[in-house]
Motif scaffolding. Structure first.
Motif, PDB file in Angstrom:
ATOM      1  N   ILE A 118       0.814  -0.912  -0.226  1.00  0.00           N
ATOM      2  CA  ILE A 118      -0.450  -0.027   0.003  1.00  0.00           C
ATOM      3  C   ILE A 118       1.155   1.272  -0.266  1.00  0.00           C
ATOM      4  CG2 ILE A 118      -1.437   1.499   1.067  1.00  0.00           C
ATOM      5  CD1 ILE A 118      -2.821  -1.527   2.411  1.00  0.00           C
ATOM      6  N   ALA A 119       2.264   1.016   0.868  1.00  0.00           N
ATOM      7  CA  ALA A 119       3.008   2.525   0.721  1.00  0.00           C
ATOM      8  C   ALA A 119       3.379   2.755  -0.633  1.00  0.00           C
ATOM      9  CB  ALA A 119       4.268   2.324   2.094  1.00  0.00           C
ATOM     10  N   LEU A 120       3.826   1.768  -0.968  1.00  0.00           N
ATOM     11  CA  LEU A 120       4.497   2.205  -2.626  1.00  0.00           C
ATOM     12  C   LEU A 120       3.461   2.263  -2.993  1.00  0.00           C
ATOM     13  CD1 LEU A 120       6.418  -1.294  -2.512  1.00  0.00           C
ATOM     14  CD2 LEU A 120       7.555   0.642  -1.963  1.00  0.00           C
ATOM     15  N   TRP A 121       1.893   1.478  -3.510  1.00  0.00           N
ATOM     16  CA  TRP A 121       1.113   2.121  -4.447  1.00  0.00           C
ATOM     17  C   TRP A 121       1.350   3.464  -4.028  1.00  0.00           C
ATOM     18  CZ3 TRP A 121      -3.947   2.959  -2.599  1.00  0.00           C
ATOM     19  CH2 TRP A 121      -4.639   3.735  -3.125  1.00  0.00           C
ATOM     20  N   ALA A 122       0.486   3.819  -2.858  1.00  0.00           N
ATOM     21  CA  ALA A 122       0.747   5.373  -2.535  1.00  0.00           C
ATOM     22  C   ALA A 122       1.671   6.755  -3.137  1.00  0.00           C
ATOM     23  CB  ALA A 122       1.081   5.680  -0.686  1.00  0.00           C
ATOM     24  N   ALA A 123       3.549   6.111  -2.979  1.00  0.00           N
ATOM     25  CA  ALA A 123       4.351   6.963  -3.588  1.00  0.00           C
ATOM     26  C   ALA A 123       4.313   6.691  -4.555  1.00  0.00           C
ATOM     27  CB  ALA A 123       5.378   5.939  -3.365  1.00  0.00           C
ATOM     28  N   PHE A 124       3.438   5.454  -5.383  1.00  0.00           N
ATOM     29  CA  PHE A 124       3.956   5.749  -7.092  1.00  0.00           C
ATOM     30  C   PHE A 124       1.965   6.074  -7.356  1.00  0.00           C
ATOM     31  CE2 PHE A 124       7.299   3.610  -6.409  1.00  0.00           C
ATOM     32  CZ  PHE A 124       8.138   4.261  -7.644  1.00  0.00           C
ATOM     33  N   ALA A 125       0.905   7.217  -6.476  1.00  0.00           N
ATOM     34  CA  ALA A 125       0.009   7.272  -6.558  1.00  0.00           C
ATOM     35  C   ALA A 125       0.006   7.789  -8.476  1.00  0.00           C
ATOM     36  CB  ALA A 125      -0.539   7.987  -5.953  1.00  0.00           C
ATOM     37  N   ARG A 127       0.182   6.561 -11.212  1.00  0.00           N
ATOM     38  CA  ARG A 127       1.375   5.686 -13.048  1.00  0.00           C
ATOM     39  C   ARG A 127       0.656   4.569 -12.542  1.00  0.00           C
ATOM     40  NH1 ARG A 127       8.186   5.611 -13.504  1.00  0.00           N
ATOM     41  NH2 ARG A 127       7.495   4.031 -15.339  1.00  0.00           N
ATOM     42  N   ILE A 128       0.671   3.914 -10.919  1.00  0.00           N
ATOM     43  CA  ILE A 128       0.315   2.175 -11.082  1.00  0.00           C
ATOM     44  C   ILE A 128      -1.380   2.334 -10.906  1.00  0.00           C
ATOM     45  CG2 ILE A 128       0.890   0.180 -10.081  1.00  0.00           C
ATOM     46  CD1 ILE A 128       4.153   1.294  -9.757  1.00  0.00           C
ATOM     47  N   PRO A 129      -2.068   1.405 -11.506  1.00  0.00           N
ATOM     48  CA  PRO A 129      -3.208   1.284 -10.856  1.00  0.00           C
ATOM     49  C   PRO A 129      -3.163   0.110  -9.228  1.00  0.00           C
ATOM     50  CG  PRO A 129      -3.323   1.268 -13.129  1.00  0.00           C
ATOM     51  CD  PRO A 129      -1.759   1.396 -12.982  1.00  0.00           C
ATOM     52  N   LEU A 130      -4.416   0.482  -8.780  1.00  0.00           N
ATOM     53  CA  LEU A 130      -3.821  -0.516  -7.321  1.00  0.00           C
ATOM     54  C   LEU A 130      -4.713  -2.033  -7.988  1.00  0.00           C
ATOM     55  CD1 LEU A 130      -4.205  -1.351  -4.504  1.00  0.00           C
ATOM     56  CD2 LEU A 130      -7.072  -0.768  -4.601  1.00  0.00           C
ATOM     57  N   ALA A 131      -5.266  -2.236  -8.826  1.00  0.00           N
ATOM     58  CA  ALA A 131      -5.345  -3.565  -9.561  1.00  0.00           C
ATOM     59  C   ALA A 131      -4.027  -4.119 -10.100  1.00  0.00           C
ATOM     60  CB  ALA A 131      -6.274  -3.970 -10.782  1.00  0.00           C
ATOM     61  N   GLU A 132      -3.170  -3.410 -10.319  1.00  0.00           N
ATOM     62  CA  GLU A 132      -1.793  -3.678 -10.901  1.00  0.00           C
ATOM     63  C   GLU A 132      -0.674  -4.137 -10.254  1.00  0.00           C
ATOM     64  OE1 GLU A 132      -0.860  -2.171 -15.026  1.00  0.00           O
ATOM     65  OE2 GLU A 132      -1.620  -0.744 -14.155  1.00  0.00           O
ATOM     66  N   MET A 133      -0.999  -2.781  -9.025  1.00  0.00           N
ATOM     67  CA  MET A 133      -0.052  -2.883  -7.656  1.00  0.00           C
ATOM     68  C   MET A 133      -0.385  -4.060  -6.723  1.00  0.00           C
ATOM     69  SD  MET A 133       2.159  -1.334  -6.527  1.00  0.00           S
ATOM     70  CE  MET A 133       3.759  -1.803  -5.191  1.00  0.00           C
ATOM     71  N   LEU A 134      -1.451  -4.440  -6.687  1.00  0.00           N
ATOM     72  CA  LEU A 134      -2.009  -6.475  -6.371  1.00  0.00           C
ATOM     73  C   LEU A 134      -1.227  -7.223  -7.042  1.00  0.00           C
ATOM     74  CD1 LEU A 134      -5.670  -4.896  -5.111  1.00  0.00           C
ATOM     75  CD2 LEU A 134      -3.637  -5.724  -3.387  1.00  0.00           C
ATOM     76  N   GLY A 135      -1.286  -7.187  -8.126  1.00  0.00           N
ATOM     77  CA  GLY A 135      -1.055  -8.087  -9.355  1.00  0.00           C
ATOM     78  C   GLY A 135       0.504  -8.166  -8.509  1.00  0.00           C
ATOM     79  N   GLU A 136       1.403  -7.324  -8.964  1.00  0.00           N
ATOM     80  CA  GLU A 136       2.686  -7.199  -8.333  1.00  0.00           C
ATOM     81  C   GLU A 136       2.886  -8.009  -6.719  1.00  0.00           C
ATOM     82  OE1 GLU A 136       5.483  -5.581  -5.444  1.00  0.00           O
ATOM     83  OE2 GLU A 136       3.639  -4.496  -5.759  1.00  0.00           O
ATOM     84  N   HIS A 137       2.119  -7.366  -5.725  1.00  0.00           N
ATOM     85  CA  HIS A 137       2.086  -7.921  -4.036  1.00  0.00           C
ATOM     86  C   HIS A 137       2.154  -9.028  -4.369  1.00  0.00           C
ATOM     87  CE1 HIS A 137       0.864  -8.030  -0.610  1.00  0.00           C
ATOM     88  NE2 HIS A 137       0.321  -9.298  -0.943  1.00  0.00           N
ATOM     89  N   TYR A 138       0.925 -10.029  -5.215  1.00  0.00           N
ATOM     90  CA  TYR A 138       0.854 -11.592  -5.077  1.00  0.00           C
ATOM     91  C   TYR A 138       1.996 -12.123  -5.934  1.00  0.00           C
ATOM     92  CZ  TYR A 138      -2.949 -11.393  -3.147  1.00  0.00           C
ATOM     93  OH  TYR A 138      -4.052 -11.142  -1.545  1.00  0.00           O
ATOM     94  N   PHE A 558      -9.937   0.790  -0.887  1.00  0.00           N
ATOM     95  CA  PHE A 558      -8.841   1.473  -1.727  1.00  0.00           C
ATOM     96  C   PHE A 558      -9.745   1.539  -2.896  1.00  0.00           C
ATOM     97  CE2 PHE A 558      -5.916   0.282   1.980  1.00  0.00           C
ATOM     98  CZ  PHE A 558      -5.699   1.947   2.048  1.00  0.00           C
ATOM     99  N   TRP A 559     -11.130   0.412  -2.769  1.00  0.00           N
ATOM    100  CA  TRP A 559     -10.886   1.219  -4.696  1.00  0.00           C
ATOM    101  C   TRP A 559     -10.977   2.626  -4.633  1.00  0.00           C
ATOM    102  CZ3 TRP A 559     -10.462  -1.382  -8.967  1.00  0.00           C
ATOM    103  CH2 TRP A 559     -11.127  -1.386  -9.935  1.00  0.00           C
ATOM    104  N   THR A 560     -12.358   3.231  -3.988  1.00  0.00           N
ATOM    105  CA  THR A 560     -12.992   4.933  -3.953  1.00  0.00           C
ATOM    106  C   THR A 560     -11.447   5.773  -4.333  1.00  0.00           C
ATOM    107  OG1 THR A 560     -13.148   4.873  -1.989  1.00  0.00           O
ATOM    108  CG2 THR A 560     -14.879   4.584  -2.886  1.00  0.00           C
ATOM    109  N   ALA A 561     -10.649   5.248  -3.758  1.00  0.00           N
ATOM    110  CA  ALA A 561      -9.554   6.312  -4.199  1.00  0.00           C
ATOM    111  C   ALA A 561      -8.386   5.958  -5.434  1.00  0.00           C
ATOM    112  CB  ALA A 561      -8.587   5.989  -2.686  1.00  0.00           C
ATOM    113  N   ALA A 562      -8.528   4.542  -5.834  1.00  0.00           N
ATOM    114  CA  ALA A 562      -7.841   3.857  -7.145  1.00  0.00           C
ATOM    115  C   ALA A 562      -8.515   5.232  -8.401  1.00  0.00           C
ATOM    116  CB  ALA A 562      -8.479   2.344  -7.276  1.00  0.00           C
TER     117      ALA A 562
END
Length: 562
Positions: A118-125, A127-138, A558-562
């Motif tokens: 979540i911290a990395l996703w926020a840092a790259f707000a 540029r990287i959608p939450l969906a892709e960030m979760l793919g990277e997470h898994y 975090f969907w609404t924030a995405a």
């Protein structure tokens, strides 16, 4: 070469069912074969099917979307369901004693990996959608079922952006290297000697041994004269079994609950280590100079396999052992565990009972319990499909959380997993025969995960190469390595410095926390003991369960924030 590819493309026509299956067969075959190759002693195993699918998808071998979606969801459901049946019997018991400590560290590591993501996703707000960030997470935590759960949740939310499987595939290879590299680095940083860790683990296990032990006592307490064993057991208030009794008048026999003890009797007892001292103190004294298990003993000992469906779910006390001339159950072997035969313990198909008593009585009991191994070769199809149906229904139940735009659902990954865990643990109590042979369970799990990985790869193939040529492929690799390494090192430091945990247990914990079989295979090369496997199996059920759920929770929060 191009003509060959064109011929294969025509043969693998997505308009025909046979063409679709041909694509899957080729992808799974090639991926499985390449997954067996070892680089520096490490292989990706079945996960290489994902990369074979990516390659096939990139070259245009894309199956019909309807068939692809069906095989992806069906494969995932099959995999998690049989994983749940396997871990169900030990899922709840894993939270006891040392397992509580391991699972607490596992929980901490999983939460930390989510926080880092979540911290990395926020840092790259932006540029990287939450969906892709979760793919990277898994990909970073090498958990494929979690990716499937996120994909399912995204379809419910109407996501039309990039497939998170591309980010998953970008992060996965370095994650495997990072997990194994952490195991090697931890050993170097703390200057650990694996052989010394083995000795420490053996010493610790002997102190905390939870399996039943055998010992002899002599009845020298005058109170015991002519008292039935069942009365003595009630007075002592500790669970134990007397499997043999000897005195000069009556000789050697297998006593029942109504057998009366005489002063001077020598008794062979079975109990847990923690109860031994109380049992010895009450009877009078321990005898270490006798052995009532001689080759010519009239008391027979046998290992009986439960294969009779009517016995499934019965308790030990329901067997009415007093009807079998003093026959006693002294131990139970289940799923690699050795259990004490408590009277209220429910029996499962596949349990192996150590039974002691007169030979004919033991044979009669074996007939009641089944003891016919071939019976277990037949799968319990009804229980499997009832469980799958309940899993689908459970996964579709909406869980409404205030402030979240969409209801949370366990889905086809979480629902079958939860139901399978409960069936594996409580099914026999409900007279449901959930036993499946290891070979059958492994086969179905491998088929399921193979279909899922192939589907994910084939769907993400067209975008995978583009992610490295003009996208964020290298960025996903770098961020994934951060998500991989930070939780691993924090957990390893807490386990080694704070809790003085055994090195092999730490490696097993890290492998289980990331549900990573290659890391466990590496751990097996470091020791001939099973300490890493014990830690892995202890945390694996909780890790798999939380990995599947946390991605959906983060997505909805975090969907609404995405």
């Amino acid at each position: 070469m191009l003509e060959t590819l064109e011929s294969l493309r025509l043969l693998a026509d997505p308009a025909t069912f046979a063409g679709n299956l041909l694509v899957y067969a080729l992808v799974i075959s090639v991926g499985t074969a390449l997954g067996r190759l070892r680089v520096f002693g490490v292989s990706l195993g079945v996960t290489f099917i994902l990369f074979a699918g990516l390659a096939a998808g990139h070259f245009g071998f894309t199956p019909n979307p309807v068939i692809l979606g069906f095989l992806r969801d069906f494969g995932l459901m099959l995999f998690v369901f049989f994983i749940g049946l396997q871990v169900g019997p030990s899922f709840f018991s894993s939270f006891r004693a040392g397992g509580l400590q391991l699972n607490a560290l596992c929980l901490f590591g999983i939460v930390l990996s989510v926080v880092v993501t979540i911290a990395l996703w926020a840092a790259f707000a932006g540029r990287i959608p939450l969906a892709e960030m979760l793919g990277e997470h898994y990909g970073a935590v090498t958990n494929t079922p979690g990716l499937g759960a996120v994909q399912e949740a995204l379809s419910v939310l109407g996501w039309t952006g990039a497939d998170p499987a591309v980010a998953y595939a970008c992060a996965y290879p370095l994650a495997v290297v990072g997990i194994i590299g952490t195991a090697v680095a931890v050993r170097w940083v703390w200057r650990i000697d694996p052989a010394e860790e083995d000795r420490r683990w053996e010493a610790s296990e002997s102190e905390q041994h939870a399996a039943p032990i055998t010992f002899y006592v002599e009845a020298s307490n005058g109170y015991l004269e002519d008292k039935p064993i069942k009365v003595i057991r009630q007075v002592i208030g500790r669970p134990f079994v007397i499997s043999r009794r000897y005195n000069e008048t009556e000789g050697l026999m297998s006593p029942g609950p109504n057998t009366r003890v005489k002063v001077g009797d020598v008794l062979r007892c079975v109990a847990l280590e923690e109860h031994k001292e109380a049992v010895v103190a009450f009877f009078g004294k321990e005898r270490t100079d006798v052995d009532l298990t001689s080759e010519h003993s009239p008391v027979h000992s046998s290992l009986i396999l439960i294969t009779e469906p009517s016995v499934n779910g019965l308790r030990i006390q329901d067997l009415h052992l007093s009807h079998y001339d003093g026959t006693n159950v002294t131990r139970i072997y289940r799923a690699g565990m050795e259990l004490f035969p408590y009277q209220n313990l429910h029996l499962h198909l596949g349990d192996r009972l150590v039974v002691v008593g007169p030979e004919r009585a033991v044979a009669r009991l074996a007939g009641v319990l089944g003891n016919q191994e071939k019976k277990l070769d037949h799968p319990n199809v009804i229980s499997v499909f009832v469980g799958i149906a309940l899993g689908i229904l459970t996964g579709s139940i909406p869980i409404v959380i205030p402030g979240i735009p969409a209801a949370l659902k366990l889905g086809l990954a979480g629902g079958p997993l939860v139901v399978a865990i409960l069936l594996g643990r409580f099914g026999p109590s409900l007279k449901l025969a959930t036993y499946t042979t290891n070979s059958a369970s492994l086969m179905l799990r491998e088929i399921g995960i193979s279909f899922f990985l192939a589907s994910v790869g084939l769907a993400a193939g067209p975008g995978f190469v583009a992610a490295f040529t003009g996208g964020d492929g290298f960025l996903f690799m770098g961020l994934g390595l951060i998500v991989t390494l930070v939780p691993l090192w924090v957990v390893a430091a807490a386990a080694r410095i704070g809790l003085r945990m055994n090195y092999h247990s730490i490696v097993g914990l890290l492998a289980g926390m990331t549900t990573n079989p290659p890391a466990l295979a590496h751990a097996a090369t470091l020791s001939e003991k099973n300490s890493a496997a014990v830690a892995y199996s202890t945390v694996y059920p909780l890790a798999m369960f939380l990995r599947i759920l946390t991605g959906q929770i983060v997505l909805l929060l975090f969907w609404t924030a995405a």
